[in-house]
Design a protein around this motif. Structure first.
Motif, PDB file in Angstrom:
ATOM      1  N   TYR A  13       0.840  -1.197   0.000  1.00 14.70           N
ATOM      2  CA  TYR A  13       0.000   0.000   0.000  1.00 14.70           C
ATOM      3  C   TYR A  13       0.879   1.253   0.000  1.00 14.70           C
ATOM      4  O   TYR A  13       1.212   1.774   1.053  1.00 14.70           O
ATOM      5  CB  TYR A  13      -0.900   0.004   1.234  1.00 14.70           C
ATOM      6  N   PRO A  14       1.241   1.755  -1.188  1.00 13.39           N
ATOM      7  CA  PRO A  14       2.135   2.910  -1.258  1.00 13.39           C
ATOM      8  C   PRO A  14       1.464   4.246  -0.944  1.00 13.39           C
ATOM      9  O   PRO A  14       2.154   5.230  -0.680  1.00 13.39           O
ATOM     10  CB  PRO A  14       2.629   2.884  -2.705  1.00 13.39           C
ATOM     11  N   ALA A  15       0.142   4.301  -0.982  1.00 13.55           N
ATOM     12  CA  ALA A  15      -0.596   5.527  -0.684  1.00 13.55           C
ATOM     13  C   ALA A  15      -2.001   5.141  -0.241  1.00 13.55           C
ATOM     14  O   ALA A  15      -2.432   3.997  -0.417  1.00 13.55           O
ATOM     15  CB  ALA A  15      -0.651   6.440  -1.911  1.00 13.55           C
ATOM     16  N   GLU A  16      -2.718   6.103   0.295  1.00 14.05           N
ATOM     17  CA  GLU A  16      -4.033   5.842   0.875  1.00 14.05           C
ATOM     18  C   GLU A  16      -5.010   5.170  -0.081  1.00 14.05           C
ATOM     19  O   GLU A  16      -5.706   4.235   0.286  1.00 14.05           O
ATOM     20  CB  GLU A  16      -4.636   7.150   1.383  1.00 14.05           C
ATOM     21  N   SER A  17      -5.054   5.618  -1.321  1.00 13.83           N
ATOM     22  CA  SER A  17      -6.049   5.080  -2.250  1.00 13.83           C
ATOM     23  C   SER A  17      -5.464   4.087  -3.246  1.00 13.83           C
ATOM     24  O   SER A  17      -6.148   3.655  -4.165  1.00 13.83           O
ATOM     25  CB  SER A  17      -6.720   6.227  -3.017  1.00 13.83           C
ATOM     26  N   ILE A  18      -4.191   3.702  -3.060  1.00 20.56           N
ATOM     27  CA  ILE A  18      -3.507   2.844  -4.031  1.00 20.56           C
ATOM     28  C   ILE A  18      -3.092   1.525  -3.375  1.00 20.56           C
ATOM     29  O   ILE A  18      -2.558   1.516  -2.266  1.00 20.56           O
ATOM     30  CB  ILE A  18      -2.247   3.529  -4.590  1.00 20.56           C
ATOM     31  N   ALA A  19      -3.329   0.445  -4.104  1.00 16.96           N
ATOM     32  CA  ALA A  19      -2.792  -0.864  -3.697  1.00 16.96           C
ATOM     33  C   ALA A  19      -2.020  -1.432  -4.873  1.00 16.96           C
ATOM     34  O   ALA A  19      -2.421  -1.287  -6.028  1.00 16.96           O
ATOM     35  CB  ALA A  19      -3.918  -1.816  -3.308  1.00 16.96           C
ATOM     36  N   ILE A  20      -0.893  -2.044  -4.567  1.00 19.74           N
ATOM     37  CA  ILE A  20      -0.134  -2.785  -5.573  1.00 19.74           C
ATOM     38  C   ILE A  20      -0.338  -4.259  -5.275  1.00 19.74           C
ATOM     39  O   ILE A  20      -0.007  -4.732  -4.189  1.00 19.74           O
ATOM     40  CB  ILE A  20       1.362  -2.434  -5.534  1.00 19.74           C
ATOM     41  N   LEU A  21      -0.906  -4.951  -6.242  1.00 20.23           N
ATOM     42  CA  LEU A  21      -1.121  -6.389  -6.127  1.00 20.23           C
ATOM     43  C   LEU A  21      -0.079  -7.066  -7.007  1.00 20.23           C
ATOM     44  O   LEU A  21      -0.137  -6.982  -8.230  1.00 20.23           O
ATOM     45  CB  LEU A  21      -2.543  -6.758  -6.567  1.00 20.23           C
ATOM     46  N   THR A  22       0.910  -7.678  -6.354  1.00 16.59           N
ATOM     47  CA  THR A  22       1.971  -8.363  -7.075  1.00 16.59           C
ATOM     48  C   THR A  22       1.507  -9.788  -7.369  1.00 16.59           C
ATOM     49  O   THR A  22       1.071 -10.505  -6.471  1.00 16.59           O
ATOM     50  CB  THR A  22       3.277  -8.364  -6.260  1.00 16.59           C
ATOM     51  N   VAL A  23       1.589 -10.147  -8.647  1.00 19.33           N
ATOM     52  CA  VAL A  23       1.092 -11.433  -9.121  1.00 19.33           C
ATOM     53  C   VAL A  23       2.275 -12.254  -9.616  1.00 19.33           C
ATOM     54  O   VAL A  23       3.074 -11.785 -10.422  1.00 19.33           O
ATOM     55  CB  VAL A  23       0.077 -11.228 -10.274  1.00 19.33           C
ATOM     56  N   ALA A  24       2.394 -13.481  -9.127  1.00 16.92           N
ATOM     57  CA  ALA A  24       3.469 -14.376  -9.572  1.00 16.92           C
ATOM     58  C   ALA A  24       2.861 -15.729  -9.902  1.00 16.92           C
ATOM     59  O   ALA A  24       1.927 -16.180  -9.247  1.00 16.92           O
ATOM     60  CB  ALA A  24       4.523 -14.528  -8.480  1.00 16.92           C
ATOM     61  N   GLY A  25       3.378 -16.349 -10.945  1.00 20.47           N
ATOM     62  CA  GLY A  25       2.884 -17.659 -11.362  1.00 20.47           C
ATOM     63  C   GLY A  25       2.120 -17.565 -12.657  1.00 20.47           C
ATOM     64  O   GLY A  25       2.447 -16.761 -13.530  1.00 20.47           O
TER      65      GLY A  25
END
Length: 130
Positions: A13-25
């Motif tokens: 969660y780099p900022a209040e309204s932002i999520a980074i969803l890291t996907v592997a596979g």
């Protein structure tokens, strides 16, 4: 005989309204529902701007593409956005061939996307579109 790589999802969660969803596979008919569920959950929790980091995705089929379209629609309905970071060439080609690449912004890194989202939000983590 090939064995598919299990889908691994992690969130930052780099900022209040932002999520980074890291996907592997691999994103396929078996794993795409998990990706979609997690992404929609993050948006429902108030992370209107979702970045999918796809750098570690080894395979993506039409099920993954459909999941991304569903995530994009859900985010837009909530005044948010979906962006892609680090898309491997095979994913970029799938997006380009289908025209979906025109709908979902993509940049090489999550840092670039977070910076762009923050700039469009006025730097305050608001709800502006990417």
């Amino acid at each position: 005989m090939t064995h598919s790589q299990p889908l691994v999802l992690s969130v930052s969660y780099p900022a209040e309204s932002i999520a980074i969803l890291t996907v592997a596979g691999e994103i396929d008919v078996d794993s795409a529902p998990a990706l979609r569920t997690k992404a929609l959950e993050l948006i429902r929790q108030g992370r209107a701007h979702l970045v999918l980091d796809l750098a570690a995705v080894g395979f993506c089929d039409s099920s993954g593409l459909n999941a991304m379209i569903a995530i994009l629609r859900y985010a837009k309905d909530r005044h948010g956005s979906l962006s892609l970071a680090g898309s491997p060439p095979h994913v970029t080609r799938l997006l380009d061939v289908t025209g979906v690449g025109e709908l979902i912004p993509a940049l090489p890194t999550t840092a670039e996307l977070v910076s762009r989202i923050g700039a469009r939000d006025g730097g305050a983590g608001g709800q502006g579109p990417l």
